[in-house]
Enzyme design. Structure first.
Site, short mmCIF file in Angstrom:
data_model
loop_
_atom_site.label_atom_id
_atom_site.label_comp_id
_atom_site.label_asym_id
_atom_site.label_seq_id
_atom_site.Cartn_x
_atom_site.Cartn_y
_atom_site.Cartn_z
CG ASP A 1 -0.35 -0.53 2.49
OD1 ASP A 1 0.88 -0.57 2.57
OD2 ASP A 1 -1.11 -0.91 3.39
CG ASN B 1 -9.31 -2.23 12.38
OD1 ASN B 1 -8.31 -2.79 11.93
ND2 ASN B 1 -9.82 -1.12 11.86
CG HIS C 1 -6.13 -2.51 9.28
ND1 HIS C 1 -6.28 -1.33 9.97
CD2 HIS C 1 -4.80 -2.72 9.23
CE1 HIS C 1 -5.09 -0.87 10.29
NE2 HIS C 1 -4.17 -1.69 9.87
CD GLU D 1 -8.90 0.36 8.26
OE1 GLU D 1 -9.27 -0.31 9.24
OE2 GLU D 1 -7.79 0.93 8.21
#
Ligand code: F6R
Length: 245
Positions: free
Chosen positions: A67, A136, A138, A143
């Site tokens: 990314d 979380n 991800h 997400e």
């Protein structure tokens, strides 16, 4: 899934570096999928040490990163380009033409993502994808709630992420609002996955990802369906998962 539980961050980093080294030695033309963040820093350090000792050769290795932020120039201190240069590329004999990170300054980020997918396909796919994981669940910038079936795409960063990143920038206006990320589909197409986790604060997410249902609400849970995952984590991060397996 193969799980290696190590005593601490340092031994986790060394184990992950071992796995990546084996890949590099056995297939010197490997395509490595790479991650940024705090988790793999120690692994990159170890790889550089082994390279300096003459044990590793990156000359035919190709890399694709997970990314990059939209709007950051490659030299920006917070860009993932810069991270990769600092942590690995500047210290080993990799050919810069063989390294790929999405271009944060691309005039057309959607087009850049399409091009990035082509690059991955043209390279013949990823031999091993290194991943870290968010609290979380991800992976990459995928997400909770994002669709599973996407390849590289543009994501809007959540208000929480934007606020959290603000400390790294001079002003709120400079904080990236978007990123380009390989999608879950790109990650799942990698032949092997190396997931690294460290620290007590990740224990709950790791446990949910591998003992709970496979759901977009917990992106890393999709890895339950990948045929070749190696999870390397320290005791603090793996404790809860180990209790429940
Ligand atoms: C990094 C990435 C992220 C991180 C994750 C964990 O390229 O895509 O998914 O792996 O946010 O970050 P750290 O390692 O800083 O806890």
């Amino acid at each position: 899934m193969k799980i290696y539980m190590t005593e601490d961050y340092q031994t986790m980093s060394r184990k992950a570096a071992n796995i990546l080294s084996a890949q590099i030695i056995l297939k010197p033309t490997s395509v490595l999928g790479l991650a940024t963040g705090s988790t793999p820093v120690g692994m990159y350090k170890q790889l550089v040490i082994w390279y300096e000792k003459g044990d590793l050769d990156f000359s035919a290795i190709k890399t694709v990163n997970l990314d990059e932020y939209v709007g950051l120039e490659p030299t920006h201190e917070q860009s993932y380009h810069h991270y990769m240069q600092e942590n690995l590329f500047d210290h080993v004999n990799i050919n810069p033409a063989n390294t790929n990170v999405p271009d944060g300054l691309a005039a057309d980020p959607q087009g850049e993502c399409r091009w990035y997918n082509e690059v991955i396909h043209r390279l013949g796919g990823i031999d091993i994808q290194v991943l870290g994981m968010g609290h979380n669940g991800h992976i990459g910038f995928n997400e909770p709630g994002n669709a599973f079936e996407l390849e590289t795409h543009v994501v809007d960063l959540s208000e929480r992420t934007i606020q959290a990143n603000a400390r790294f920038f001079d002003s709120m206006d400079d904080v990236p609002r978007q990123a380009m990320t390989m999608g879950i589909k790109s990650i799942m197409m990698a032949k092997k996955i190396l997931l690294m986790v460290s620290g007590e604060d990740k224990a709950d997410a790791v446990n949910r990802a591998f003992t709970g249902p496979v759901t977009p609400q917990m992106p890393a849970s999709i890895l339950q369906l990948h045929p070749y995952v190696t999870l390397v984590g320290d005791r603090a991060a793996l404790s809860r998962l180990m209790e429940n397996r």
